[in-house]
Design an enzyme around this catalytic site. Sequence first.
Site, PDB file in Angstrom:
ATOM      1  N   LYS A 194       0.845  -1.183   0.000  1.00 47.72           N
ATOM      2  CA  LYS A 194       0.000   0.000   0.000  1.00 47.72           C
ATOM      3  C   LYS A 194       0.889   1.244   0.000  1.00 47.72           C
ATOM      4  O   LYS A 194       1.524   1.580   1.003  1.00 47.72           O
ATOM      5  CB  LYS A 194      -0.938  -0.017   1.216  1.00 47.72           C
ATOM      6  CG  LYS A 194      -1.974  -1.132   1.152  1.00 47.72           C
ATOM      7  CD  LYS A 194      -2.814  -1.039  -0.110  1.00 47.72           C
ATOM      8  CE  LYS A 194      -3.803  -2.168  -0.237  1.00 47.72           C
ATOM      9  NZ  LYS A 194      -4.608  -2.093  -1.473  1.00 47.72           N
ATOM     10  N   LYS A 245     -13.662  -6.788  -8.439  1.00 49.66           N
ATOM     11  CA  LYS A 245     -14.248  -6.803  -7.097  1.00 49.66           C
ATOM     12  C   LYS A 245     -15.729  -7.162  -7.221  1.00 49.66           C
ATOM     13  O   LYS A 245     -16.498  -6.450  -7.879  1.00 49.66           O
ATOM     14  CB  LYS A 245     -14.079  -5.446  -6.418  1.00 49.66           C
ATOM     15  CG  LYS A 245     -12.663  -5.164  -5.924  1.00 49.66           C
ATOM     16  CD  LYS A 245     -12.600  -3.840  -5.192  1.00 49.66           C
ATOM     17  CE  LYS A 245     -11.319  -3.721  -4.360  1.00 49.66           C
ATOM     18  NZ  LYS A 245     -10.097  -3.694  -5.155  1.00 49.66           N
TER      19      LYS A 245
END
Length: 367
Positions: A165, A265
């Site tokens: 991240k 997703k």
Amino acid sequence: MKIRSIKAYQVDLPLHEGSYNWSGGKSVSVFDSTIVAVETDDGITGYGEVCPLGPFYLPAYAEGVRTGIAELAPHLIGKDPTQLHPLNQFMDVALKGHPYVKSGIDIACWDILGKISNTSVCTLLGGRYGDDFMLYRAISQQSPDEMKEKVAAYRAEGYRKFQLKVGGDPNTDIERIHAVSELMETGDVLIADANTGWLMHQATRVVRGVRDIDVYIEQPCLTYQECLTIRERTDHPFVLDETIDSIHVLLRGHADRAMDVVNIKISKFGGLTKAKLARDLCVELGIAMTIEDSWGGDITTAAIAHLAHSTPTEFLFTATDFNSYVTVSTAEGAPQRVNGRMAASTQPGLGITPNIDRLNEAVIHIK
């Protein structure tokens, strides 16, 4: 068979690591998940789950899931849950947009279809490829040294794909990528996921600063066009995530050669029915995929596993196991990672049985 009632349960999912941090200072310590139960007049119940990554990641939030279900569910009573395409079309008429609201209902209906046909959802989605599939591990945003330590620990657990991240200060992000790259061995995969966090000038600096590193660049900027501009400035393999929310965008991205990999997703597409459509289109177009969702627990992980395991191996870049990130188990029979890999259940439906005692009272009950 008809839908007799729809229930929704609210469940808190605390994290083993205490918090999950990503670009822009965003952080979550407890995820607010909604488990959906669709009951039929034949006594069969299917289950789904929706868990947005907080209200500041995508246009989705936990209370919105439940408010949307309360609005949509009365229109679905009496509908056949096994007629998945007509049901999805009807949901789109009854509630414009808000695909994440429909996702848990759709997943629950796939669970019902599998149970009444005595078939796993994996088989219904196209068939099982291989014995299992590879997972990635998301590495929460911290200092370069801390992220390097986390990667080393997860490598010891069997993971070989790591999603860092980033999306913060470019200088620090360059340090993060360089630090973790020192641990990579042959067969390991490193992904730098900015989660839309960089402006174009920052993203340009980062891709130049890691030019010598074997790393995938994921969703560097907010918009599709900005990401495409960065794509044209680097020879790193490129992943699009947040901007991939429709078949239209997939087709545009393919035409523009905007990416090498896309993230599918499930809740962003509105459930397994439309995520399968996106998955099958990617296979036809030759686009590799990460199969995942925004977040979730055991039931979301089961849905991901069925879609991932029914994806041709060469097109499955990776998938995720959200239930290993959280401290609460909400269902028996959910898939579990083994040495960084996972397999979908072979049992009928999703192959899970919710832990009803952990769900408390339903916050929505439409009948």
